[in-house]
Enzyme design. Sequence first.
Site, PDB file in Angstrom:
ATOM      1  N   GLY A 174     -13.516  -1.384  -6.923  1.00 31.28           N
ATOM      2  CA  GLY A 174     -14.807  -0.765  -6.621  1.00 31.28           C
ATOM      3  C   GLY A 174     -14.891  -0.020  -5.303  1.00 31.28           C
ATOM      4  N   GLY A 175     -13.752   0.486  -4.785  1.00 30.85           N
ATOM      5  CA  GLY A 175     -13.816   1.224  -3.523  1.00 30.85           C
ATOM      6  C   GLY A 175     -14.450   0.359  -2.453  1.00 30.85           C
TER       7      GLY A 175
ATOM      8  N   THR B 156      -9.732   0.480  -9.884  1.00 34.54           N
ATOM      9  CA  THR B 156      -8.725  -0.372  -9.279  1.00 34.54           C
ATOM     10  C   THR B 156      -8.720  -1.583 -10.176  1.00 34.54           C
ATOM     11  OG1 THR B 156      -9.129   0.426  -7.042  1.00 34.54           O
ATOM     12  CG2 THR B 156      -8.304  -1.801  -7.192  1.00 34.54           C
TER      13      THR B 156
ATOM     14  N   ARG C  95       0.847  -1.184   0.000  1.00 30.62           N
ATOM     15  CA  ARG C  95       0.000   0.000   0.000  1.00 30.62           C
ATOM     16  C   ARG C  95       0.892   1.248   0.000  1.00 30.62           C
ATOM     17  NH1 ARG C  95      -5.063   1.798  -1.197  1.00 30.62           N
ATOM     18  NH2 ARG C  95      -6.078   2.929   0.501  1.00 30.62           N
TER      19      ARG C  95
ATOM     20  N   ASP D  67      -7.567   8.532   0.421  1.00 33.21           N
ATOM     21  CA  ASP D  67      -8.146   7.493   1.284  1.00 33.21           C
ATOM     22  C   ASP D  67      -7.879   7.755   2.770  1.00 33.21           C
ATOM     23  OD1 ASP D  67      -9.296   6.167  -0.782  1.00 33.21           O
ATOM     24  OD2 ASP D  67      -8.010   4.410  -0.731  1.00 33.21           O
TER      25      ASP D  67
ATOM     26  N   SER E 242      -7.710   1.083   3.277  1.00 34.57           N
ATOM     27  CA  SER E 242      -8.174   0.574   1.984  1.00 34.57           C
ATOM     28  C   SER E 242      -9.371  -0.352   2.179  1.00 34.57           C
ATOM     29  CB  SER E 242      -7.038  -0.212   1.325  1.00 34.57           C
ATOM     30  OG  SER E 242      -7.494  -0.841   0.143  1.00 34.57           O
ATOM     31  N   SER E 243     -10.079  -0.584   1.091  1.00 36.95           N
ATOM     32  CA  SER E 243     -11.149  -1.600   1.094  1.00 36.95           C
ATOM     33  C   SER E 243     -10.789  -2.797   0.233  1.00 36.95           C
ATOM     34  CB  SER E 243     -12.446  -1.002   0.539  1.00 36.95           C
ATOM     35  OG  SER E 243     -12.869   0.055   1.345  1.00 36.95           O
TER      36      SER E 243
ATOM     37  N   THR F 256      -3.993  -0.590  -7.244  1.00 37.99           N
ATOM     38  CA  THR F 256      -4.778   0.575  -7.651  1.00 37.99           C
ATOM     39  C   THR F 256      -3.938   1.830  -7.733  1.00 37.99           C
ATOM     40  OG1 THR F 256      -6.801   1.813  -7.104  1.00 37.99           O
ATOM     41  CG2 THR F 256      -5.400   1.204  -5.263  1.00 37.99           C
TER      42      THR F 256
END
Length: 576
Positions: free
Chosen positions: A477-478, A385, A110, A427, A456-457, A403
């Site tokens: 897709g967030g 993403t 990340r 984010d 993050s998701s 992403t």
Amino acid sequence: MIARRHFIALSTCVTLWMGTAVPTRAASILASQAETTRSVRASDGMVVSGTVHASNAGAEVLAAGGNAVDAAIATGFALAVTHPSAGNIGGGGFMVIRFPDGTTTALDFREKAPLAAHPEMWLDESGEYSRTKHHNGALAVGVPGTVAGFWKAHQLYGGQDWERLLRPAIGLARDGFELTDRLGRGLRRLVTGRGAAYEGTVAYFSNEGRPHASGDRLTQADLARTLERIALEGRDGFYAGETARLLVAEMERLGGIITLEDLARYQARERTPVQGTYRGYDVISMPPPSSGGIALVEMLNILEGYDLAAMGHNSAEYIHHLAEAMRRAFRDRAQHVADADFADVPRQRLTSKEYAATVRAEIDAAAAGVSAPSDITDVYESPETTHYSVVDRNGMAVSVTYTLEGGYGSGITVPGAGFLLNNEMGDFNAGPGLTNTRGLIGTEPNLARPEQRMLSSMTPSILAKDGELVAVVGSPGGRTIINTVLQVLLNMIEFDMNVREAVTASRLHHQWLPDRIRIESGGVSVATAESLRRLGHTVSVGGSQGIAHSIMIDPETGDRLGAADARNVDAVAVGN
Ligand code: DON
């Protein structure tokens, strides 16, 4: 009982697949656009990703004896060239790995906040929150993690030469490839929209200032040279030397804060995956700084207390119970989950069966719950993403979601280096105490602090049962990602769907706030939507949710069954 059900389910699937699967010959690479409408069957390895070039790159590595980590790296670099809206070397992501012996691990690459970041960095001179600063421009760029992540994955678990894994991407960048309609449209939007302000973006992604048409050949010579430096020097080819110098020069020119020191200090981290169980299946997913694994396991634990199959797929009763589980898991996500190196995340409690039982007790089967906007509300997240899934001949499984955050990230392409930079700093929460009912979150755990990773998701996940690999799943897709993965898994486990059906079935989303169920176009009848409204839900129907490129294993033959999600028509499953 569960084992028997699984057996029956997969027998049914085999029958269905018989008529539709595309047979693949050992060591031969087959790909066509038509594969987005059916499963692809292969005996050895399988790669399912957003472009034919990237799936081929990974499948070729598998055919040459590389393992799933090698193939995932080759696929990831090829996506950085052929799927520039989300494939990247200027962004970050996560990789979940299950080894043939059943052990698991996860790599966190990340992006992180630069050393000069601080929680109030999104306020303008008058102290007002600036959404533009937060999501656009140089301050929105996080320190990229992708190259460090792939390098670490290779150092720890790769088998083939590093340089070999970059070769397909270098060739695609240097020699070019033909733009699909989808990518042609995307590049037009980029160079006439947010990318228009950046000279690198216009230079690399337009035809001398005019938007490209589909069918044009896109060559990326500077990106090819950057990839060559990474091929030769490994991690240092990105985080030091020429590439780092070019990246920092662009940051300085645009008023960004990423320094050479930030790049030099970036480290990908190996993490312990979140593990849960659901009706005898093992669910392996991503831990913080993603909220994905925790929320996924929490929802599965809540839902395990209901007979979902008896309710019927996408019936009002089913959707109601899913939405109520989602409401509560997203409330917990907002309150508790952030980079666990900086915040105290109650991971064990949130993923325990006992906690799920207390949450389940709050759910009324006959009435919608209420989401209280006490201190947390909606926050912007973009739907761009990319996820890809890989299984090799030995059964090693790799699930990668990475992403740039928004489509084409910040829209800034580094001059001289040819790659797009993320806008992942968006984010982080907006700023201390800034929570309001209009959509900002200001809670402590996910504020921007030097070197913290933003929440993050992304939910790259793997499903196993009785020590055997069952499926590899994930999606962009967030925040909808977590719910997409949840539903693909439920489709497989509860509704006996094969991988194509599980990926294709209509999906829904609830995220606590705003307090609304969103259901994909055509996902429910008018009568079902009305029933949900009578229970007290606000329901909207429309749009599309996620792109869940997945692989399932046929338990009878061991074949790999790949399904590229047709919500992205460019996506392809390639087996060998
Ligand atoms: O990390 C996250 O959760 C978001 N930045 C991901 C954005 C995203 O999924 C956009 N996707 N399609």
